[in-house]
Design a protein around this motif. Structure first.
Motif, PDB file in Angstrom:
ATOM      1  N   ARG A 153       0.844  -1.196   0.000  1.00 53.99           N
ATOM      2  CA  ARG A 153       0.000   0.000   0.000  1.00 53.99           C
ATOM      3  C   ARG A 153       0.879   1.245   0.000  1.00 53.99           C
ATOM      4  NH1 ARG A 153      -3.604  -0.077   4.910  1.00 53.99           N
ATOM      5  NH2 ARG A 153      -1.661   0.552   5.961  1.00 53.99           N
ATOM      6  N   ASP A 154       0.526   2.205  -0.833  1.00 55.88           N
ATOM      7  CA  ASP A 154       1.269   3.466  -0.875  1.00 55.88           C
ATOM      8  C   ASP A 154       0.328   4.625  -0.596  1.00 55.88           C
ATOM      9  OD1 ASP A 154       0.205   4.739  -3.435  1.00 55.88           O
ATOM     10  OD2 ASP A 154       1.006   2.877  -4.269  1.00 55.88           O
ATOM     11  N   THR A 155       0.914   5.799  -0.385  1.00 55.76           N
ATOM     12  CA  THR A 155       0.136   7.030  -0.131  1.00 55.76           C
ATOM     13  C   THR A 155       0.320   7.983  -1.299  1.00 55.76           C
ATOM     14  OG1 THR A 155       2.005   7.982   1.077  1.00 55.76           O
ATOM     15  CG2 THR A 155       0.337   6.803   2.366  1.00 55.76           C
ATOM     16  N   GLY A 156       0.337   7.414  -2.511  1.00 57.13           N
ATOM     17  CA  GLY A 156       0.609   8.205  -3.706  1.00 57.13           C
ATOM     18  C   GLY A 156      -0.614   8.891  -4.271  1.00 57.13           C
ATOM     19  N   ILE A 157      -0.510   9.214  -5.554  1.00 57.42           N
ATOM     20  CA  ILE A 157      -1.560  10.009  -6.203  1.00 57.42           C
ATOM     21  C   ILE A 157      -2.787   9.171  -6.549  1.00 57.42           C
ATOM     22  CG2 ILE A 157       0.106  11.636  -7.145  1.00 57.42           C
ATOM     23  CD1 ILE A 157      -0.077  10.201  -9.793  1.00 57.42           C
ATOM     24  N   GLY A 158      -2.681   7.836  -6.460  1.00 53.99           N
ATOM     25  CA  GLY A 158      -3.829   6.991  -6.715  1.00 53.99           C
ATOM     26  C   GLY A 158      -4.103   6.804  -8.195  1.00 53.99           C
ATOM     27  N   ILE A 159      -5.156   6.060  -8.468  1.00 56.56           N
ATOM     28  CA  ILE A 159      -5.548   5.722  -9.839  1.00 56.56           C
ATOM     29  C   ILE A 159      -6.977   6.167 -10.058  1.00 56.56           C
ATOM     30  CG2 ILE A 159      -5.811   3.848 -11.516  1.00 56.56           C
ATOM     31  CD1 ILE A 159      -3.830   2.228  -9.814  1.00 56.56           C
ATOM     32  N   ALA A 160      -7.234   6.782 -11.204  1.00 55.20           N
ATOM     33  CA  ALA A 160      -8.581   7.245 -11.517  1.00 55.20           C
ATOM     34  C   ALA A 160      -9.542   6.058 -11.609  1.00 55.20           C
ATOM     35  CB  ALA A 160      -8.571   8.015 -12.836  1.00 55.20           C
ATOM     36  N   PRO A 161     -10.788   6.216 -11.144  1.00 59.17           N
ATOM     37  CA  PRO A 161     -11.740   5.093 -11.168  1.00 59.17           C
ATOM     38  C   PRO A 161     -11.942   4.501 -12.553  1.00 59.17           C
ATOM     39  CG  PRO A 161     -12.580   6.902  -9.826  1.00 59.17           C
ATOM     40  CD  PRO A 161     -11.357   7.417 -10.510  1.00 59.17           C
ATOM     41  N   GLU A 162     -11.934   5.349 -13.595  1.00 60.06           N
ATOM     42  CA  GLU A 162     -12.148   4.831 -14.943  1.00 60.06           C
ATOM     43  C   GLU A 162     -10.941   4.042 -15.462  1.00 60.06           C
ATOM     44  OE1 GLU A 162     -10.870   9.212 -15.326  1.00 60.06           O
ATOM     45  OE2 GLU A 162     -12.144   7.970 -14.035  1.00 60.06           O
ATOM     46  N   ASP A 163      -9.761   4.271 -14.857  1.00 60.78           N
ATOM     47  CA  ASP A 163      -8.558   3.553 -15.281  1.00 60.78           C
ATOM     48  C   ASP A 163      -8.360   2.244 -14.523  1.00 60.78           C
ATOM     49  OD1 ASP A 163      -7.921   5.539 -17.076  1.00 60.78           O
ATOM     50  OD2 ASP A 163      -6.628   6.619 -15.678  1.00 60.78           O
ATOM     51  N   GLY A 168       0.111 -19.266 -10.899  1.00 62.81           N
ATOM     52  CA  GLY A 168      -1.087 -19.669 -10.174  1.00 62.81           C
ATOM     53  C   GLY A 168      -1.543 -18.671  -9.138  1.00 62.81           C
ATOM     54  N   HIS A 169      -1.014 -17.441  -9.170  1.00 62.26           N
ATOM     55  CA  HIS A 169      -1.401 -16.393  -8.232  1.00 62.26           C
ATOM     56  C   HIS A 169      -2.376 -15.426  -8.908  1.00 62.26           C
ATOM     57  CE1 HIS A 169       1.848 -18.199  -6.183  1.00 62.26           C
ATOM     58  NE2 HIS A 169       2.829 -17.452  -6.666  1.00 62.26           N
ATOM     59  N   THR A 170      -2.928 -14.534  -8.116  1.00 60.66           N
ATOM     60  CA  THR A 170      -3.778 -13.470  -8.661  1.00 60.66           C
ATOM     61  C   THR A 170      -3.297 -12.136  -8.114  1.00 60.66           C
ATOM     62  OG1 THR A 170      -5.398 -13.710  -6.868  1.00 60.66           O
ATOM     63  CG2 THR A 170      -5.809 -14.957  -8.886  1.00 60.66           C
ATOM     64  N   ILE A 171      -3.475 -11.093  -8.917  1.00 60.93           N
ATOM     65  CA  ILE A 171      -3.071  -9.755  -8.502  1.00 60.93           C
ATOM     66  C   ILE A 171      -4.224  -8.797  -8.785  1.00 60.93           C
ATOM     67  CG2 ILE A 171      -1.933  -9.365 -10.738  1.00 60.93           C
ATOM     68  CD1 ILE A 171       0.032  -7.507  -9.241  1.00 60.93           C
ATOM     69  N   THR A 172      -4.563  -7.982  -7.798  1.00 59.52           N
ATOM     70  CA  THR A 172      -5.655  -7.029  -7.922  1.00 59.52           C
ATOM     71  C   THR A 172      -5.209  -5.678  -7.378  1.00 59.52           C
ATOM     72  OG1 THR A 172      -6.558  -7.728  -5.781  1.00 59.52           O
ATOM     73  CG2 THR A 172      -7.445  -8.799  -7.764  1.00 59.52           C
ATOM     74  N   ALA A 173      -5.984  -4.668  -7.689  1.00 58.10           N
ATOM     75  CA  ALA A 173      -5.650  -3.305  -7.249  1.00 58.10           C
ATOM     76  C   ALA A 173      -6.885  -2.619  -6.708  1.00 58.10           C
ATOM     77  CB  ALA A 173      -5.065  -2.494  -8.409  1.00 58.10           C
ATOM     78  N   GLN A 174      -6.674  -1.812  -5.701  1.00 58.01           N
ATOM     79  CA  GLN A 174      -7.715  -0.963  -5.121  1.00 58.01           C
ATOM     80  C   GLN A 174      -7.098   0.409  -4.891  1.00 58.01           C
ATOM     81  OE1 GLN A 174      -9.303  -2.458  -1.448  1.00 58.01           O
ATOM     82  NE2 GLN A 174     -10.712  -0.747  -1.155  1.00 58.01           N
ATOM     83  N   SER A 175      -7.795   1.456  -5.308  1.00 53.42           N
ATOM     84  CA  SER A 175      -7.178   2.780  -5.237  1.00 53.42           C
ATOM     85  C   SER A 175      -8.227   3.866  -5.054  1.00 53.42           C
ATOM     86  CB  SER A 175      -6.376   3.059  -6.517  1.00 53.42           C
ATOM     87  OG  SER A 175      -5.736   4.311  -6.449  1.00 53.42           O
ATOM     88  N   ILE A 176      -7.790   4.941  -4.381  1.00 56.11           N
ATOM     89  CA  ILE A 176      -8.587   6.158  -4.218  1.00 56.11           C
ATOM     90  C   ILE A 176      -7.722   7.327  -4.683  1.00 56.11           C
ATOM     91  CG2 ILE A 176      -9.791   7.678  -2.602  1.00 56.11           C
ATOM     92  CD1 ILE A 176     -10.251   5.269  -0.809  1.00 56.11           C
ATOM     93  N   PRO A 177      -8.176   8.107  -5.644  1.00 58.43           N
ATOM     94  CA  PRO A 177      -7.358   9.223  -6.133  1.00 58.43           C
ATOM     95  C   PRO A 177      -6.933  10.150  -5.002  1.00 58.43           C
ATOM     96  CG  PRO A 177      -9.225   8.857  -7.590  1.00 58.43           C
ATOM     97  CD  PRO A 177      -9.439   7.969  -6.407  1.00 58.43           C
ATOM     98  N   ASP A 178      -5.667  10.554  -5.030  1.00 60.27           N
ATOM     99  CA  ASP A 178      -5.056  11.480  -4.067  1.00 60.27           C
ATOM    100  C   ASP A 178      -4.909  10.884  -2.663  1.00 60.27           C
ATOM    101  OD1 ASP A 178      -4.887  13.463  -6.064  1.00 60.27           O
ATOM    102  OD2 ASP A 178      -6.946  14.101  -5.636  1.00 60.27           O
ATOM    103  N   GLU A 179      -5.225   9.609  -2.496  1.00 61.68           N
ATOM    104  CA  GLU A 179      -5.063   8.968  -1.193  1.00 61.68           C
ATOM    105  C   GLU A 179      -4.095   7.788  -1.243  1.00 61.68           C
ATOM    106  OE1 GLU A 179      -8.578   8.016   0.933  1.00 61.68           O
ATOM    107  OE2 GLU A 179      -9.555   9.961   0.559  1.00 61.68           O
ATOM    108  N   GLY A 180      -4.087   7.046  -2.334  1.00 60.78           N
ATOM    109  CA  GLY A 180      -3.144   5.941  -2.433  1.00 60.78           C
ATOM    110  C   GLY A 180      -3.719   4.724  -3.124  1.00 60.78           C
ATOM    111  N   THR A 181      -2.882   3.701  -3.228  1.00 55.28           N
ATOM    112  CA  THR A 181      -3.227   2.478  -3.939  1.00 55.28           C
ATOM    113  C   THR A 181      -2.769   1.274  -3.122  1.00 55.28           C
ATOM    114  OG1 THR A 181      -2.961   3.590  -6.082  1.00 55.28           O
ATOM    115  CG2 THR A 181      -2.916   1.186  -6.094  1.00 55.28           C
ATOM    116  N   VAL A 182      -3.565   0.207  -3.179  1.00 50.58           N
ATOM    117  CA  VAL A 182      -3.205  -1.062  -2.555  1.00 50.58           C
ATOM    118  C   VAL A 182      -3.179  -2.132  -3.642  1.00 50.58           C
ATOM    119  CG1 VAL A 182      -3.742  -2.777  -0.805  1.00 50.58           C
ATOM    120  CG2 VAL A 182      -4.325  -0.382  -0.410  1.00 50.58           C
ATOM    121  N   ILE A 183      -2.039  -2.779  -3.781  1.00 50.54           N
ATOM    122  CA  ILE A 183      -1.908  -3.915  -4.689  1.00 50.54           C
ATOM    123  C   ILE A 183      -1.893  -5.181  -3.845  1.00 50.54           C
ATOM    124  CG2 ILE A 183      -0.469  -5.063  -6.409  1.00 50.54           C
ATOM    125  CD1 ILE A 183      -1.696  -2.535  -7.454  1.00 50.54           C
ATOM    126  N   ARG A 184      -2.774  -6.109  -4.188  1.00 46.89           N
ATOM    127  CA  ARG A 184      -2.863  -7.375  -3.453  1.00 46.89           C
ATOM    128  C   ARG A 184      -2.453  -8.527  -4.367  1.00 46.89           C
ATOM    129  NH1 ARG A 184      -7.084  -4.290  -1.244  1.00 46.89           N
ATOM    130  NH2 ARG A 184      -7.095  -4.281   1.045  1.00 46.89           N
TER     131      ARG A 184
END
Length: 329
Positions: A256-266, A302-318
């Motif tokens: 998890r980071d505290t970066g600029i995040g990812i736009a919902p449409e992206d 055999g793994h999975t990778i997903t992302a969850q993000s809020i713009p201007d708050e950060g992103t979590v890669i699982r």
């Protein structure tokens, strides 16, 4: 039933000709004032024989149709298994299919040879370019200054891009060097974090690392590449704050980071090949390959990778390391 109607449609000219012949006989018999029975009996006999021949021919067509459907699931070069040609037209079509299959094989052979040559060239290039990179790193180790730390971080980025090029080529290669086994997840992640230690210090970003204390069934080298790529993106788009690394049950690695995040449409498309999104258009150096490679590698492992993000708050890669169907080697 649909096949039967298709068969009748394909034989419509023959059926029309047969009907015209019967009509000609009927008209001729009527003109000569012959008994109606003398007309109907031959017409019925022709109809019976024609129906019998049509049934036999339709049976052959059904057999050939089933055989062709079975061949559709086989490699396209098995022309010897095609049904026996019925007429000059089918012989010509089968000769054309055989020619196209041979040309396809030649093209695939040429493309495979070119691909192997390209992989060999870039592999040699990567090993050669690592030599001056290692030399520069050794020179920079003797200096402790902001400039030296910055250059060391830039060298780390160059090494990462070189490794990315190799991974991109090897993903579609006929053979891979996966070595599946039980590995300590802490050792994998800490090794990846050490590569970015200088950047964490130089940019004064916080690292919140919670010991993972688990083992995973994976390939150490390829999973390390995924972790390094995720960390690289987290640092790339984080200006203040830091990065947190922790484990969610049962075995999901979270970064998890505290970066600029990812736009919902992206967000739904960030793992697509070449997709850069809003952030990528701002950063002209973005290639859109990093997360795509991560997804491909995770699928292979055999793994999975997903992302969850809020713009201007950060992103979590699982990275879910619990879902797999792998064999120990």
């Amino acid at each position: 039933m649909a096949l039967f109607f298709r068969y009748l449609n394909a034989r419509r000219r023959v059926l029309l000709a047969w009907g015209l012949f019967v009509l000609c006989f009927l008209i001729s018999f009527l003109l000569y004032h012959l008994p109606v029975g003398a007309v109907l009996y031959p017409a019925g006999l022709c109809l019976l024989l024609g129906g019998l021949l049509t049934a036999l021919d339709f049976r052959r067509v059904c057999r050939d149709h089933r055989r062709l459907l079975e061949l559709q699931a086989l490699p396209p070069n098995l022309t010897d298994d095609l049904p026996e040609p019925d007429g000059i037209g089918q012989e010509d079509y089968q000769a054309l299919i055989d020619l196209l299959c041979r040309r396809q094989q030649e093209t695939e052979t040429q493309l495979s040879a070119r691909f192997e040559d390209m992989v060999d060239y870039y592999t040699a290039w990567a090993h050669q370019i690592k030599t001056p990179i290692a030399s520069m790193r050794l020179h920079l180790q003797n200096e402790d200054s902001p400039l030296a730390r910055q250059l060391t971080g830039d060298l780390g980025r160059i090494e990462q891009y070189v490794e990315m090029a190799l991974v991109y080529l090897r993903l579609d290669a006929d053979s891979t060097d996966y070595v599946i086994g039980e590995y300590d997840l802490d050792a994998i992640v800490r090794g990846s974090v050490r590569r970015f230690a200088g950047e964490f210090i130089g940019r004064r970003l916080r690292l919140d690392y919670t010991p993972l204390e688990t083992t995973v069934l994976t390939d150490e080298k390829w999973l390390s590449f995924v972790v390094e790529q995720v960390l690289s993106n987290a640092l790339k788009y984080t200006r203040v704050g830091g990065v947190a690394i922790f484990l969610e049950e049962p075995k999901t690695l979270c970064i998890r980071d505290t970066g600029i995040g990812i736009a919902p449409e992206d967000l739904p498309r960030i793992f697509e090949k070449g997709y850069t999104g809003v952030n990528g258009r701002r950063d002209k150096g973005a290639s859109g390959l990093g997360l795509y490679l991560c997804r491909r590698i995770c699928q292979n492992l055999g793994h999975t990778i997903t992302a969850q993000s809020i713009p201007d708050e950060g992103t979590v890669i699982r990275i879910d390391l619990s879902r797999r169907e792998l064999r120990l080697e």
